[in-house]
Design an enzyme around this catalytic site. Structure first.
Site, PDB file in Angstrom:
ATOM      1  CD  GLU A 129      -7.503  -5.498   1.625  1.00 37.99           C
ATOM      2  OE1 GLU A 129      -6.386  -6.058   1.591  1.00 37.99           O
ATOM      3  OE2 GLU A 129      -7.710  -4.355   1.160  1.00 37.99           O
ATOM      4  CE  LYS A 142      -0.115  -8.350   3.770  1.00 39.39           C
ATOM      5  NZ  LYS A 142      -0.666  -8.134   2.421  1.00 39.39           N
ATOM      6  CB  SER A 186      -0.925   0.009   1.226  1.00 37.65           C
ATOM      7  OG  SER A 186      -0.195  -0.231   2.414  1.00 37.65           O
ATOM      8  CG  ASP A 224       2.317  -6.602   1.377  1.00 37.33           C
ATOM      9  OD1 ASP A 224       1.963  -7.732   1.788  1.00 37.33           O
ATOM     10  OD2 ASP A 224       1.562  -5.614   1.376  1.00 37.33           O
ATOM     11  CD  GLU A 266      -2.363  -8.836  -2.540  1.00 38.45           C
ATOM     12  OE1 GLU A 266      -2.952  -8.960  -3.646  1.00 38.45           O
ATOM     13  OE2 GLU A 266      -2.118  -7.735  -2.027  1.00 38.45           O
TER      14      GLU A 266
END
Ligand code: KIV
Length: 300
Positions: free
Chosen positions: A185, A116, A49, A87, A118
């Site tokens: 999320e 991390k 982000s 991330d 996704e």
């Protein structure tokens, strides 16, 4: 980090499943890491982000491993007590398992204790390879911003029965593969609760309701540095953007009115050097002579 405080580790965090809620917040540089540390959070996420809230991009797809490594290193230099999770950015774990391990290693060498990524079951080969390289992995399911184009926008996920069941299966698969925690999320509260009950590792929610084992928010959202959008799941605990605009406006007004800097915010020559300067340089008489001082560093 305050003296004597103990660093949060992956095993200590993993063991907190079902205990008091875990607190995670993003941080991207030394100042935000120090704030998170002094506030006593458990996990600092150097999130991709950063692309949107710091670097001004419209999505998270723009940041590279090198970008992330620079931000991870800035956070890690503060030696924070919270666990530092980084991330893996888009395309750093989609091409090959070898590529994934090398990219994750860059983030670990920059100071991350875990990465991390996704996605669900289709990520199992890379999760396995990362764990094989002794790199702890946090999963991330539901609204996965790196899939923005596949999802057709930033939308709540898992709203239909099949999709909800798929998320539960993904979470169970990630946990069985060895992920030590899973971010959920933008999924309905009921889906997050079902996943939290189904997996033996902590779930950390953002827009996933209160039944997760922990919560995460983006730093700039929670302190109000980002004030352009307010998603339903964000609670603002500060208005730093408004305070910063007010501070810079006051500074600008003082400069324009000649109120800043004041004499006691200025350095001075000793009286004899000032006198010598005045006689050597006609017109150098501006400013009051005071105690001699040198310096120009921020500490002077
Ligand atoms: O990049 C990020 O900030 C994240 C959080 C929203 C979990 O992945």
């Amino acid at each position: 980090m305050s003296p004597g405080s103990v660093h949060v580790t992956v095993p200590s965090l993993r063991a907190r499943k079902g205990g008091p809620p875990l607190v995670m917040v993003t941080a991207y540089d030394a100042p935000t890491a120090r704030v998170a540390d002094e506030a006593g959070v458990d996990i600092v996420l150097v999130g991709d982000s950063v692309a949107m809230v710091v670097l001004g991009y419209d999505d998270t797809l723009q940041v590279t491993v090198d970008d992330m490594a620079r931000h991870v290193a800035a956070v890690a230099r503060t030696r924070p007590r919270p666990l530092v999770v980084a991330d893996l950015p888009w395309l750093s774990y989609h091409v090959s398992v070898e590529d994934t391990v090398r990219n994750a290693a860059v983030l670990v060498r920059a100071g991350a204790a875990a990465v991390k990524l996704e996605g669900g079951r289709r990520r199992l080969p890379v999760v396995d390879a990362l764990l094989g390289a002794e790199i702890p992995v946090m999963g991330h399911l539901g609204l996965t911003p790196q899939s923005v184009h596949m999802m057709g926008g930033y939308r709540v996920q898992g709203q239909q029965q099949e999709a909800a069941a798929g998320l539960v299966d993904d979470a169970v698969a990630l946990a069985e593969a060895g992920c030590f925690a899973i971010v959920l999320e933008c999924v309905p509260r009921e889906v997050a609760a079902a996943i939290t009950a189904a997996v033996p590792v902590p779930t950390i929610g953002i827009g996933a309701g209160p039944d997760c084992d922990g919560q995460v928010l983006v730093f700039h959202d929670l302190v109000g540095l980002e004030d352009r959008v307010l998603p339903k799941f964000v609670r603002r605990y500060g208005s730093l953007k408004a305070e910063a605009v007010a501070a810079v406006s006051a500074y600008a007004a003082d400069v324009r009115a000649g109120r800043f800097p004041a004499d006691d915010e200025s350095y001075h020559l000793s009286a004899d050097v000032a006198a010598a300067l005045r006689s050597a340089v006609p017109g150098a008489g501006a400013g009051a002579a005071g105690a001699g001082s040198t310096g120009g560093s921020r500490g002077a």
